[in-house]
Write an enzyme that holds these catalytic residues in place. Structure first.
Site, PDB file in Angstrom:
ATOM      1  N   HIS A  42      -1.108   0.537   7.898  1.00  0.00           N
ATOM      2  CA  HIS A  42      -1.724   0.665   6.579  1.00  0.00           C
ATOM      3  C   HIS A  42      -1.638   2.117   6.137  1.00  0.00           C
ATOM      4  O   HIS A  42      -1.741   3.043   6.948  1.00  0.00           O
ATOM      5  CB  HIS A  42      -3.183   0.203   6.639  1.00  0.00           C
ATOM      6  CG  HIS A  42      -3.832   0.046   5.302  1.00  0.00           C
ATOM      7  ND1 HIS A  42      -3.180  -0.468   4.214  1.00  0.00           N
ATOM      8  CD2 HIS A  42      -5.097   0.349   4.877  1.00  0.00           C
ATOM      9  CE1 HIS A  42      -4.007  -0.490   3.177  1.00  0.00           C
ATOM     10  NE2 HIS A  42      -5.168   0.008   3.552  1.00  0.00           N
ATOM     11  N   ASN A  58      -8.658   4.357   0.291  1.00  0.00           N
ATOM     12  CA  ASN A  58      -8.075   3.140   0.846  1.00  0.00           C
ATOM     13  C   ASN A  58      -7.601   2.252  -0.303  1.00  0.00           C
ATOM     14  O   ASN A  58      -8.407   1.854  -1.144  1.00  0.00           O
ATOM     15  CB  ASN A  58      -9.129   2.401   1.680  1.00  0.00           C
ATOM     16  CG  ASN A  58      -8.541   1.206   2.427  1.00  0.00           C
ATOM     17  OD1 ASN A  58      -7.454   0.732   2.118  1.00  0.00           O
ATOM     18  ND2 ASN A  58      -9.276   0.714   3.415  1.00  0.00           N
ATOM     19  N   CYS A 102       0.828  -1.205   0.000  1.00  0.00           N
ATOM     20  CA  CYS A 102       0.000   0.000   0.000  1.00  0.00           C
ATOM     21  C   CYS A 102       0.862   1.255   0.000  1.00  0.00           C
ATOM     22  O   CYS A 102       0.484   2.285  -0.563  1.00  0.00           O
ATOM     23  CB  CYS A 102      -0.937  -0.004   1.206  1.00  0.00           C
ATOM     24  SG  CYS A 102      -0.080  -0.152   2.800  1.00  0.00           S
TER      25      CYS A 102
END
Length: 653
Positions: A235, A260, A79
């Site tokens: 994250h 996201n 990510c």
């Protein structure tokens, strides 16, 4: 972001057996995992490799709508890399730098099944060429992909980045800041949330609002709050918009739109899809805001944002001229200097200011010629270990992962001095004008300061003494500056001597710098020992030794060249190149020929010619002229034709 040169209309070219196949990064398990320390290893046997025209009927690099180019993460924990790619979506110049334009795609008759990407790797741009076979599960991309799944710029860039790191698994967990540096070659700042005075936090959000259209903005969760697991721990997210809204009670709220990379809506907070927050603003504004979000995006108000997220990462913008812009003043940082260095155990790894050996650390002069806004950047090269604990956001995860690069705790301090002749010990005992408050495990960090004209002493250090590593020191500023390494206390001083006069013995040596074999670059690189080592002798009675290095190239294609001379010690077991040279011709110069004369004591020596950067190729000739004090021979004999005598000619292969 989307350059029309990439998406040429046309008919899909049929598959060909002549398409490029990258043997250096094959479609096999070795390109997926190495240590098998992540969940990815259990899926390797199910992964197939397909080219884009095997995945969909009309592949293209970029979608027509830039918003459809937002990335989704897939089954790889990268990510941090996907969030950093948002910088390329805001700057076409950066995009063209990383993804060079006019590469033939699937509709082009010149299409060969290969793409080249560029990354800023430890101080220089490097090219990575890949084939376009991509990892898939069930005919669908299993790693990163765009919202528009017919667009392939992101999975191709991800594959090139994985090749640069050795395999896809190496991208599992990392820092958004590191990926931003690799994609832009610029500067990055990390701002902790909920730390410091309220006025500083307010200033931070106001600045984010001003930078939202030009900067890459992301946020991270490092320690998720109990009951908020939908955000995920360790994250990273992309901030895609920031704007003010007014409530029904005329109260102003700062709203942030967050994406996201999981690509699904998981936010159920006060401003979630069915949250109560939407009731406090007028239906028209509420409808407008909610219509702007894509799958995986959500709106959150500033107060709630600070409760849920731990830090914000800001990538500096770039001007149309290619200059990095200061995020605090908007001034272009048009001057750049950089130098490489090393911390060597027992020599230049003096540790932090807590150690009496601090003065042994590498030292650099920074001459500031006019009052300037300056960013002093220290970047360390990660060192490879057999086992390490993977990190994201500086926080270790629970699993151990083999074959991972780790970082040292490093710092940087700066002292202003009145002139270059100064008392080093006294200076280092005084407070620095600017410095790191604590040593950091970041791969790259910077000090932001306003410096007045004059000389400044820069000392990069590791926290622990005798910790070995390599680093890059960069200076970017609004005004003209000069960066140089502090010379040893007692160097061999070059002398002036005319080689046309007197009695000279001449040794000529031909050689070559060859990529991967004998082109190790300057002493700042760990590959320095690969350079040719040329022995020569200084006999008794020698007054002067003149060394000339000439490269074999056209004048407009000169490499930066230089050389170092080492005295061979009596103890043959001593590592010669790890010590300091007794004489040097540096800094490296973009010249066909560099030359210098020295007064060397009799004995055995090694000369090491080098290019400034590793892996640069050229032939060269070294001429070592030794002046001997001896009386000319008086003779009545008549000599024949004059011969040009050469002692030895050695060809380096």
């Amino acid at each position: 972001m989307m350059n029309p040169q990439y998406n040429l209309p046309g008919v899909m070219r049929p598959m060909s057996s002549k398409l490029f196949v990258d043997s250096a990064f094959p479609a096999s398990v070795s390109s997926l995992v190495r240590g098998r320390g992540t969940p990815l290893s259990s899926l390797c046997d199910s992964i197939t490799w397909l080219r884009p025209q095997e995945i969909c009927t009309s592949p293209r690099l970029f979608p027509e709508n830039p918003r459809d180019g937002l990335g989704k993460q897939g089954i790889l924990g990268d990510c941090w890399f996907i969030c950093a790619c948002s910088a390329l979506q805001k700057h076409e110049r950066l995009l063209n730098q990383v993804f060079p334009i006019s590469q033939p795609i699937w509709t082009d008759p010149r299409y060969l099944g290969q793409f080249t990407c560029r990354f800023w790797h430890f101080g220089r741009w490097v090219e990575v060429t890949i084939d376009d076979r991509l990892p898939c599960l069930g005919h669908k991309l299993c790693f990163s992909h765009c919202h528009d799944q017919d667009s392939f710029w992101l999975p191709l860039l991800e594959k090139a980045y994985a090749k640069l790191h050795g395999c896809y698994e190496a991208l599992w967990a990392g820092q958004v800041a590191d990926a931003l540096v690799d994609l832009t070659g610029g500067l990055v700042e990390r701002w902790p949330l909920g730390v410091g005075e309220d006025s500083n936090q307010e200033q931070m959000f106001n600045r984010m609002l001003e930078l939202k259209d030009t900067c890459s903005l992301s946020c991270s969760v490092l320690h998720c709050r109990e009951g908020a697991a939908e955000l995920g721990e360790f994250h990273a997210f992309t901030i895609t918009d920031i704007k003010w809204v007014v409530t029904n009670g005329s109260q102003k709220l700062l709203m942030l739109r967050v994406h996201n990379p999981w690509g699904r809506s998981t936010w159920g907070g006060y401003w979630g899809k069915s949250g109560e927050g939407w009731c406090v603003i007028c239906p028209e504004v509420s409808s407008q805001l909610q219509s702007q979000i894509q799958e995986g995006e959500f709106w959150v108000e500033k107060t709630e944002f600070m409760q849920e997220f731990n830090e914000v990462t800001v990538g500096f913008p770039v001007s149309e001229d290619g200059y990095v812009l200061s995020i605090w003043t908007d001034f272009p940082l048009i001057y750049t200097q950089q130098m490489y260095g090393s911390w060597v155990k027992g020599q230049s790894a003096g540790g932090s200011r807590n150690n009496a050996s601090f003065s042994n650390n590498p030292k650099f002069w920074l001459r500031v010629r006019e009052h300037s806004e300056v960013y002093l950047v220290l970047m360390q090269r990660p060192h490879h270990v057999s086992q390490a604990i993977p990190k994201i956001g500086g926080v270790p995860q629970k699993e151990t992962e083999p074959n991972k690069d780790t970082l040292h705790a490093v710092g940087l301090h700066v002292w202003k001095v009145e002139k270059r002749k100064f008392n080093l010990k006294k200076t280092l005992l005084s407070p620095p004008v600017v410095g790191t408050s604590s040593h950091s495990y970041d791969r790259q960090f910077h000090l932001h300061c306003d410096l007045s004209p004059g000389y400044h002493l820069l000392v990069p250090s590791t926290f622990l003494r005798d910790t070995e590593g390599n680093f890059l020191l960069r200076v970017v500023s609004t005004g003209q500056v000069t960066l140089s390494e502090m010379v040893p206390a007692h160097p061999v001083v070059p002398v002036r001597e005319d080689v046309t006069q007197g009695n000279w013995d001449i040794l000529k040596i031909q050689g070559e710098w060859k990529k991967g074999k004998s082109s190790g670059g300057s002493r700042n690189f760990p590959s320095y020992h690969l350079n040719p080592s040329l022995p020569f002798n200084v006999p008794s009675g020698c007054r002067v030794v003149r060394v000339t290095l000439q490269q074999h190239c056209q004048e407009d294609k000169c490499l930066a060249i230089g050389f170092h001379v080492y005295k061979v010690p009596n103890d043959k077991h001593v590592s010669l190149l790890s010590g300091k040279p007794c004489a040097s011709c540096v800094p490296h110069c973009h010249s066909l020929e560099v030359s210098q004369s020295y007064a060397l004591t009799p004995g055995q020596y090694i000369l090491v010619p080098s290019t400034y950067l590793p892996d640069q190729e050229s032939g060269f000739t070294v001429t070592i002229s030794t002046k001997i004090d001896r009386k000319p021979i008086q003779s009545q004999e008549t000599l024949g034709p004059i011969l040009k005598e050469v002692c030895v000619v050695t060809v380096m292969k």
